[in-house]
Design a protein around this motif. Sequence first.
Motif, PDB file in Angstrom:
ATOM      1  N   ALA A  71       4.857  50.576 -65.548  1.00  0.00           N
ATOM      2  CA  ALA A  71       5.483  49.292 -65.874  1.00  0.00           C
ATOM      3  C   ALA A  71       6.296  49.502 -67.140  1.00  0.00           C
ATOM      4  O   ALA A  71       5.740  49.824 -68.182  1.00  0.00           O
ATOM      5  CB  ALA A  71       4.426  48.222 -66.084  1.00  0.00           C
ATOM      6  N   CYS A  72       7.596  49.340 -67.040  1.00  0.00           N
ATOM      7  CA  CYS A  72       8.430  49.581 -68.227  1.00  0.00           C
ATOM      8  C   CYS A  72       8.770  48.244 -68.908  1.00  0.00           C
ATOM      9  O   CYS A  72       8.381  47.171 -68.438  1.00  0.00           O
ATOM     10  CB  CYS A  72       9.681  50.348 -67.842  1.00  0.00           C
ATOM     11  SG  CYS A  72      10.852  49.351 -66.928  1.00  0.00           S
ATOM     12  N   ALA A  73       9.502  48.320 -69.980  1.00  0.00           N
ATOM     13  CA  ALA A  73       9.818  47.136 -70.784  1.00  0.00           C
ATOM     14  C   ALA A  73      10.479  46.037 -69.952  1.00  0.00           C
ATOM     15  O   ALA A  73      10.214  44.853 -70.141  1.00  0.00           O
ATOM     16  CB  ALA A  73      10.716  47.549 -71.954  1.00  0.00           C
ATOM     17  N   VAL A  74      11.308  46.439 -68.987  1.00  0.00           N
ATOM     18  CA  VAL A  74      11.995  45.438 -68.152  1.00  0.00           C
ATOM     19  C   VAL A  74      10.992  44.715 -67.260  1.00  0.00           C
ATOM     20  O   VAL A  74      11.040  43.484 -67.116  1.00  0.00           O
ATOM     21  CB  VAL A  74      13.100  46.102 -67.294  1.00  0.00           C
ATOM     22  CG1 VAL A  74      13.677  45.117 -66.282  1.00  0.00           C
ATOM     23  CG2 VAL A  74      14.195  46.660 -68.189  1.00  0.00           C
ATOM     24  N   ASP A  75      10.052  45.486 -66.679  1.00  0.00           N
ATOM     25  CA  ASP A  75       9.054  44.862 -65.797  1.00  0.00           C
ATOM     26  C   ASP A  75       8.193  43.875 -66.582  1.00  0.00           C
ATOM     27  O   ASP A  75       7.651  42.922 -66.030  1.00  0.00           O
ATOM     28  CB  ASP A  75       8.139  45.933 -65.174  1.00  0.00           C
ATOM     29  CG  ASP A  75       8.939  47.006 -64.460  1.00  0.00           C
ATOM     30  OD1 ASP A  75       9.960  46.651 -63.836  1.00  0.00           O
ATOM     31  OD2 ASP A  75       8.559  48.189 -64.540  1.00  0.00           O
ATOM     32  N   LEU A  76       8.024  44.124 -67.871  1.00  0.00           N
ATOM     33  CA  LEU A  76       7.204  43.249 -68.704  1.00  0.00           C
ATOM     34  C   LEU A  76       8.032  42.138 -69.332  1.00  0.00           C
ATOM     35  O   LEU A  76       7.487  41.239 -69.952  1.00  0.00           O
ATOM     36  CB  LEU A  76       6.543  44.064 -69.827  1.00  0.00           C
ATOM     37  CG  LEU A  76       5.743  45.293 -69.374  1.00  0.00           C
ATOM     38  CD1 LEU A  76       5.103  45.980 -70.580  1.00  0.00           C
ATOM     39  CD2 LEU A  76       4.667  44.886 -68.380  1.00  0.00           C
ATOM     40  N   GLY A  77       9.339  42.221 -69.192  1.00  0.00           N
ATOM     41  CA  GLY A  77      10.210  41.190 -69.762  1.00  0.00           C
ATOM     42  C   GLY A  77      10.142  41.165 -71.268  1.00  0.00           C
ATOM     43  O   GLY A  77      10.168  40.094 -71.893  1.00  0.00           O
ATOM     44  N   LEU A  78      10.058  42.330 -71.907  1.00  0.00           N
ATOM     45  CA  LEU A  78      10.025  42.356 -73.376  1.00  0.00           C
ATOM     46  C   LEU A  78      11.358  41.841 -73.928  1.00  0.00           C
ATOM     47  O   LEU A  78      12.386  41.950 -73.248  1.00  0.00           O
ATOM     48  CB  LEU A  78       9.746  43.782 -73.871  1.00  0.00           C
ATOM     49  CG  LEU A  78       8.387  44.363 -73.478  1.00  0.00           C
ATOM     50  CD1 LEU A  78       8.154  45.692 -74.193  1.00  0.00           C
ATOM     51  CD2 LEU A  78       7.254  43.400 -73.801  1.00  0.00           C
TER      52      LEU A  78
END
Length: 485
Positions: A38-45
Amino acid sequence: MMQWETVIGLEVHVQLATRSKIFSGASTAFGAEPNTQACAVDLGLPGVLPVLNEAAVSMAVQFGLAVHAQIPEVSVFDRKNYFYPDLPKGYQTSQMYHPIVGPGEVEVSLEDGSTKPIRIHHAHLEEDAGKSLHEDFHGMTGIDLNRAGTPLLEIVSEPDMRNAKEAAAFLKAIHSIVTYLGISNGNMAEGSMRCDVNVSVRPQGQASLGTRAEVKNVNSFRFVERAIAFEVERQIELIEDGGKVIQETRLYDPERDETRSMRTKEEANDYRYFPCPDLLPVVLDQAYVEHLRGQLPELPAAKRERFERELGLSAYDAGVLSASRDMAEYFEEVKTVCGDAKQAANWVQGELSGALNRENLVITQSPVSARQLGELVSRVMDDTISGKAAKQVFQALWNGQGHSADDVIEAQGLKQVTDSGAIEAMIDQVIADSPAQVAQYCDAEPEKRGKMIGYFVGQVMKASRGTANPQQVNGLLKEKLDALL
Ligand code: ADP
Ligand code: MG
């Protein structure tokens, strides 16, 4: 007694087989260590921007074309806002108002060999959420965000199904289409395909729909049927007892084989959908859509139709053999090798499917290749071996004893004896060894002798270890015995 009609609509979630997520480059591979994909985009950072995966768009459009749907020129991603621990972004990116696939239709095959068209309302792209793991931690819940951002195609049917069998058949049709297209692995056990089942009942003849209950996340064909059966009975009983069905979301519990209320309409979330400001509308030009249309493989409905029309298979056989692309390809190779569609169909659905089911294998794992089976069928058709010996050859090939049917026939001496001299010698021996049976035969009424000959046939077949040609044995025996009368 009031007659009731059941009405069913399905929302099917299909996990698309892209290598990376729908809005990021993180991997979608199944079974990785929790939270490693899970990267930053998937987490919506904060500060990140999603980029739409072209493969997901292409797959959605291919599905749309396969169900004869309209493909709108413009589709738009919306944010569906809600809070849940497995959704750290606070919203799911989905498509509410302008889905990528417009109205279409699927032909589903029913058990009696007939077909029924089921309308598709639309299909839209969205991302999956993460997973909450309740079992692994004592008094706590684990969150695995690997699944967050996995592309899903949600296919929404019109309420066109009238019983549980039709609903299961619809789901099977969707499963065939997505696996034929190769846009999903269709693995229901791993959650690659799951569906929400909307069920209502109404008095027979009533035009307006009854109030529905939505059963969430049903993940097998059998559970779809079970959940519907339970719901129909519950709703009819409720109404007949003077109650009213309320619109609510329910959960199917396979262990107890029942559905239970999760939340009613009053408790439903207000998702406050709005267009996602981070993503541009998707604009598809005609050339792109036509290019994909030109690349579609032959789809299950067309294959089924061709199997019936061109190969002369029954509607039932054609339906079974076209349901999966792997099965259809295997069958067609057997047919090409042996040259007979009906024989090929019988062997694939009989001996082969039986063996696969017993060992819980799918057809791509079959130890007997299509070429091997085709050659075996040829040897039955040209009378080299009997049907009985053929089963023995099949078993040997299945166990890896021999490269080809001819190898096994040779090694095990299964070649059918058609030399009438050799057969006559065996018959003479059996007659000489069975004086009591011969006397009985000669004393019997003529119409009873036909039946009694079976004993002698059995003995000769045994003496030949199954290699004598049974028709020949029968004919010669009758001649020899009747000569003794
Ligand atoms: P919502 O927007 O609340 O999800 P939809 O109108 O999109 O509701 O319908 C969702 C699904 O429920 C569709 O598959 C539709 O065919 C089905 N459905 C709608 N009304 C009924 C009903 N009365 N009985 C059975 N299924 C229904
Ligand atoms: Mg809906």
